[in-house]
Design a protein around this motif. Structure first.
Motif, PDB file in Angstrom:
ATOM      1  N   SER A 103       0.834  -1.206   0.000  1.00 33.46           N
ATOM      2  CA  SER A 103       0.000   0.000   0.000  1.00 33.46           C
ATOM      3  C   SER A 103       0.865   1.252   0.000  1.00 33.46           C
ATOM      4  CB  SER A 103      -0.928   0.005   1.218  1.00 33.46           C
ATOM      5  OG  SER A 103      -1.847  -1.055   1.160  1.00 33.46           O
ATOM      6  N   ALA A 104       1.950   1.229   0.772  1.00 29.68           N
ATOM      7  CA  ALA A 104       2.876   2.363   0.784  1.00 29.68           C
ATOM      8  C   ALA A 104       3.560   2.523  -0.563  1.00 29.68           C
ATOM      9  CB  ALA A 104       3.915   2.174   1.890  1.00 29.68           C
ATOM     10  N   ILE A 105       3.960   1.417  -1.180  1.00 30.52           N
ATOM     11  CA  ILE A 105       4.614   1.465  -2.493  1.00 30.52           C
ATOM     12  C   ILE A 105       3.668   2.033  -3.543  1.00 30.52           C
ATOM     13  CG2 ILE A 105       5.525   0.030  -4.359  1.00 30.52           C
ATOM     14  CD1 ILE A 105       6.710  -1.802  -2.208  1.00 30.52           C
ATOM     15  N   ALA A 106       2.408   1.595  -3.516  1.00 32.62           N
ATOM     16  CA  ALA A 106       1.421   2.117  -4.468  1.00 32.62           C
ATOM     17  C   ALA A 106       1.250   3.622  -4.305  1.00 32.62           C
ATOM     18  CB  ALA A 106       0.083   1.408  -4.267  1.00 32.62           C
ATOM     19  N   ALA A 107       1.254   4.100  -3.060  1.00 28.67           N
ATOM     20  CA  ALA A 107       1.115   5.538  -2.804  1.00 28.67           C
ATOM     21  C   ALA A 107       2.333   6.300  -3.317  1.00 28.67           C
ATOM     22  CB  ALA A 107       0.915   5.783  -1.312  1.00 28.67           C
ATOM     23  N   VAL A 108       3.529   5.723  -3.176  1.00 29.07           N
ATOM     24  CA  VAL A 108       4.738   6.363  -3.711  1.00 29.07           C
ATOM     25  C   VAL A 108       4.648   6.441  -5.235  1.00 29.07           C
ATOM     26  CG1 VAL A 108       7.236   6.163  -3.989  1.00 29.07           C
ATOM     27  CG2 VAL A 108       6.198   5.668  -1.778  1.00 29.07           C
ATOM     28  N   ALA A 109       4.180   5.373  -5.863  1.00 28.19           N
ATOM     29  CA  ALA A 109       4.021   5.383  -7.314  1.00 28.19           C
ATOM     30  C   ALA A 109       3.088   6.500  -7.759  1.00 28.19           C
ATOM     31  CB  ALA A 109       3.491   4.033  -7.789  1.00 28.19           C
ATOM     32  N   GLU A 110       2.063   6.743  -6.953  1.00 30.41           N
ATOM     33  CA  GLU A 110       1.083   7.777  -7.296  1.00 30.41           C
ATOM     34  C   GLU A 110       1.582   9.179  -6.993  1.00 30.41           C
ATOM     35  OE1 GLU A 110      -3.663   8.715  -6.412  1.00 30.41           O
ATOM     36  OE2 GLU A 110      -2.646   7.058  -5.434  1.00 30.41           O
ATOM     37  N   CYS A 111       2.234   9.356  -5.839  1.00 27.13           N
ATOM     38  CA  CYS A 111       2.648  10.694  -5.399  1.00 27.13           C
ATOM     39  C   CYS A 111       4.017  11.112  -5.935  1.00 27.13           C
ATOM     40  CB  CYS A 111       2.683  10.750  -3.869  1.00 27.13           C
ATOM     41  SG  CYS A 111       1.110  10.527  -3.062  1.00 27.13           S
ATOM     42  N   ALA A 112       4.882  10.136  -6.181  1.00 25.83           N
ATOM     43  CA  ALA A 112       6.273  10.454  -6.533  1.00 25.83           C
ATOM     44  C   ALA A 112       6.762   9.579  -7.687  1.00 25.83           C
ATOM     45  CB  ALA A 112       7.161  10.266  -5.307  1.00 25.83           C
ATOM     46  N   PRO A 113       6.201   9.741  -8.876  1.00 24.14           N
ATOM     47  CA  PRO A 113       6.596   8.884 -10.003  1.00 24.14           C
ATOM     48  C   PRO A 113       8.052   9.034 -10.419  1.00 24.14           C
ATOM     49  CG  PRO A 113       5.156  10.670 -10.736  1.00 24.14           C
ATOM     50  CD  PRO A 113       5.122  10.671  -9.253  1.00 24.14           C
ATOM     51  N   TYR A 114       8.638  10.215 -10.205  1.00 32.47           N
ATOM     52  CA  TYR A 114      10.059  10.378 -10.543  1.00 32.47           C
ATOM     53  C   TYR A 114      10.928   9.518  -9.638  1.00 32.47           C
ATOM     54  CZ  TYR A 114       8.959  14.256 -13.674  1.00 32.47           C
ATOM     55  OH  TYR A 114       8.470  15.025 -14.717  1.00 32.47           O
ATOM     56  N   ALA A 115      10.595   9.485  -8.361  1.00 30.10           N
ATOM     57  CA  ALA A 115      11.337   8.632  -7.436  1.00 30.10           C
ATOM     58  C   ALA A 115      11.056   7.161  -7.715  1.00 30.10           C
ATOM     59  CB  ALA A 115      10.959   8.981  -5.990  1.00 30.10           C
ATOM     60  N   PHE A 116       9.823   6.850  -8.044  1.00 27.06           N
ATOM     61  CA  PHE A 116       9.446   5.460  -8.297  1.00 27.06           C
ATOM     62  C   PHE A 116      10.207   4.900  -9.494  1.00 27.06           C
ATOM     63  CE2 PHE A 116       6.783   1.946  -9.725  1.00 27.06           C
ATOM     64  CZ  PHE A 116       6.403   1.359  -8.531  1.00 27.06           C
ATOM     65  N   ASN A 117      10.439   5.727 -10.499  1.00 22.36           N
ATOM     66  CA  ASN A 117      11.132   5.283 -11.711  1.00 22.36           C
ATOM     67  C   ASN A 117      12.624   5.582 -11.682  1.00 22.36           C
ATOM     68  OD1 ASN A 117       8.892   4.354 -13.722  1.00 22.36           O
ATOM     69  ND2 ASN A 117       8.102   6.233 -12.828  1.00 22.36           N
ATOM     70  N   SER A 118      13.124   6.009 -10.531  1.00 26.11           N
ATOM     71  CA  SER A 118      14.540   6.341 -10.415  1.00 26.11           C
ATOM     72  C   SER A 118      15.399   5.084 -10.435  1.00 26.11           C
ATOM     73  CB  SER A 118      14.793   7.107  -9.119  1.00 26.11           C
ATOM     74  OG  SER A 118      16.152   7.451  -8.991  1.00 26.11           O
ATOM     75  N   THR A 119      16.600   5.202 -11.009  1.00 26.80           N
ATOM     76  CA  THR A 119      17.506   4.070 -11.133  1.00 26.80           C
ATOM     77  C   THR A 119      18.010   3.622  -9.768  1.00 26.80           C
ATOM     78  OG1 THR A 119      18.232   4.878 -13.276  1.00 26.80           O
ATOM     79  CG2 THR A 119      19.623   3.244 -12.222  1.00 26.80           C
ATOM     80  N   GLY A 120      18.133   2.312  -9.597  1.00 22.45           N
ATOM     81  CA  GLY A 120      18.638   1.768  -8.345  1.00 22.45           C
ATOM     82  C   GLY A 120      20.153   1.747  -8.296  1.00 22.45           C
ATOM     83  N   GLU A 121      20.705   0.770  -7.599  1.00 23.00           N
ATOM     84  CA  GLU A 121      22.139   0.680  -7.403  1.00 23.00           C
ATOM     85  C   GLU A 121      22.647  -0.677  -7.860  1.00 23.00           C
ATOM     86  OE1 GLU A 121      22.558   1.260  -3.269  1.00 23.00           O
ATOM     87  OE2 GLU A 121      22.166   3.411  -3.317  1.00 23.00           O
ATOM     88  N   GLY A 122      23.957  -0.769  -8.052  1.00 20.05           N
ATOM     89  CA  GLY A 122      24.555  -2.043  -8.415  1.00 20.05           C
ATOM     90  C   GLY A 122      25.034  -2.057  -9.857  1.00 20.05           C
ATOM     91  N   LYS A 123      25.635  -3.175 -10.250  1.00 18.07           N
ATOM     92  CA  LYS A 123      26.184  -3.290 -11.605  1.00 18.07           C
ATOM     93  C   LYS A 123      25.086  -3.341 -12.659  1.00 18.07           C
ATOM     94  CE  LYS A 123      30.416  -5.647 -10.122  1.00 18.07           C
ATOM     95  NZ  LYS A 123      31.256  -6.866 -10.252  1.00 18.07           N
ATOM     96  N   THR A 124      23.974  -3.962 -12.331  1.00 22.84           N
ATOM     97  CA  THR A 124      22.838  -4.028 -13.249  1.00 22.84           C
ATOM     98  C   THR A 124      21.621  -3.455 -12.534  1.00 22.84           C
ATOM     99  OG1 THR A 124      22.359  -6.288 -12.523  1.00 22.84           O
ATOM    100  CG2 THR A 124      23.711  -6.028 -14.482  1.00 22.84           C
ATOM    101  N   PRO A 125      21.606  -2.117 -12.399  1.00 23.23           N
ATOM    102  CA  PRO A 125      20.591  -1.489 -11.567  1.00 23.23           C
ATOM    103  C   PRO A 125      19.186  -1.601 -12.134  1.00 23.23           C
ATOM    104  CG  PRO A 125      21.793   0.182 -12.793  1.00 23.23           C
ATOM    105  CD  PRO A 125      22.483  -1.124 -13.057  1.00 23.23           C
ATOM    106  N   LEU A 126      18.243  -1.833 -11.255  1.00 21.96           N
ATOM    107  CA  LEU A 126      16.831  -1.764 -11.572  1.00 21.96           C
ATOM    108  C   LEU A 126      16.256  -0.560 -10.844  1.00 21.96           C
ATOM    109  CD1 LEU A 126      15.654  -5.478 -11.135  1.00 21.96           C
ATOM    110  CD2 LEU A 126      15.920  -4.262 -13.296  1.00 21.96           C
ATOM    111  N   CYS A 127      15.225   0.028 -11.428  1.00 23.45           N
ATOM    112  CA  CYS A 127      14.508   1.051 -10.682  1.00 23.45           C
ATOM    113  C   CYS A 127      13.966   0.416  -9.407  1.00 23.45           C
ATOM    114  CB  CYS A 127      13.347   1.591 -11.515  1.00 23.45           C
ATOM    115  SG  CYS A 127      13.837   2.372 -13.056  1.00 23.45           S
ATOM    116  N   TRP A 128      13.948   1.229  -8.332  1.00 21.33           N
ATOM    117  CA  TRP A 128      13.350   0.700  -7.107  1.00 21.33           C
ATOM    118  C   TRP A 128      11.910   0.307  -7.397  1.00 21.33           C
ATOM    119  CZ3 TRP A 128      17.381  -0.388  -4.759  1.00 21.33           C
ATOM    120  CH2 TRP A 128      18.417   0.511  -4.524  1.00 21.33           C
ATOM    121  N   GLY A 129      11.232   1.141  -8.160  1.00 20.17           N
ATOM    122  CA  GLY A 129       9.853   0.825  -8.508  1.00 20.17           C
ATOM    123  C   GLY A 129       9.740  -0.413  -9.374  1.00 20.17           C
ATOM    124  N   GLU A 130      10.728  -0.623 -10.222  1.00 19.68           N
ATOM    125  CA  GLU A 130      10.693  -1.799 -11.087  1.00 19.68           C
ATOM    126  C   GLU A 130      10.761  -3.083 -10.275  1.00 19.68           C
ATOM    127  OE1 GLU A 130      13.089  -3.555 -15.004  1.00 19.68           O
ATOM    128  OE2 GLU A 130      13.497  -1.538 -14.242  1.00 19.68           O
TER     129      GLU A 130
END
Length: 246
Positions: A103-130
């Motif tokens: 439920s918190a993740i869904a709210a972040v997707a709705e309120c903060a799409p730039y953060a939701f689609n932001s690149t993660g960390e590591g050699k093969t980073p995934l978006c946190w939202g991804e």
């Protein structure tokens, strides 16, 4: 003049202290202690604190503040210790936490799409939202790599056991029958809790997927050519809705 200035600084410090206290309480509800409703509402409250409607910020400034606030939160929410299908042997309160996390993740997707689609960390980073999308779609809705499943056969066999213990008996047999009935009742109640949590987890996962698609498209169109957001691919949208229909 110096006294006024000092008082002003004191008021600013008090305001910052109140803000940080409120912020920490909202984050705690999002990550640890909140019900699904509290977790969702806390994210919306955080969004209002970060980018209040009264402030007309430029797009780069708004995106920067959004990412600064919500990237760490989203990273914490998608950690394997939180974003995992609960085992049926866990306590009911522990099982329900996954619903609050989604439920918190869904709210972040709705309120903060730039953060939701932001690149993660590591050699093969995934978006946190991804990572949240992958869990919601593949693990929960499509049942890939799930750690536990409810067994209808076990639930049915419990009903049979209960009917066998209903006949009257004396002494030790009567005591055993009462014990069996209590065990059956406890098992059936646990099954109901498992079913309830899994159903709510499915609903929350659907909410994550829909909020991501809707918010990303709406915000990208609203922000125009300056937006760094990319709308979800046609293939992804089709896969999500095909899964929901099927």
């Amino acid at each position: 003049a110096s006294d006024v200035g000092g008082k002003g600084n004191g008021d600013d410090e008090e305001t910052i202290s109140i803000y940080e206290t409120l912020r920490s309480q909202l984050l705690r509800l999002c990550k640890n202690d909140g019900t699904p409703e509290q977790a969702r509402n806390s994210v919306h409250a955080l969004s209002s604190l970060v980018n209040p409607v009264s402030q007309h910020l430029s797009l780069p400034s708004r995106v920067k503040k959004e990412k600064k606030e919500f990237e760490p939160l989203l990273k914490a929410l998608v950690a394997p210790s939180r974003l995992a299908i609960p085992d049926d042997s866990m306590a009911s309160k522990q099982k329900s936490k996954i619903v609050s996390v989604l439920s918190a993740i869904a709210a972040v997707a709705e309120c903060a799409p730039y953060a939701f689609n932001s690149t993660g960390e590591g050699k093969t980073p995934l978006c946190w939202g991804e990572r949240a999308i992958d869990f919601s779609l593949n693990a929960v809705l499509l049942g890939k790599n799930t750690s536990s499943n409810l067994s209808n056969e076990e639930y049915s066999s419990d009903s049979g056991s209960e009917s066998e213990t209903e006949s009257p008996a004396k002494g030790r047999r009567s005591s055993t029958a009462r014990g069996n009935k209590a065990a059956v009742a406890s098992s059936k109640e646990n099954d109901k809790v498992n079913i309830s949590v899994h159903c709510r987890m499915i609903c929350a996962s659907i909410e994550v997927l829909i909020c991501h698609i809707r918010a990303t498209i709406v915000r990208a169109k609203a922000d125009g050519a300056k937006s760094e957001l990319e709308a979800p691919s046609t293939e992804h949208v089709a896969k999500v809705f095909k899964t929901l229909i099927d």
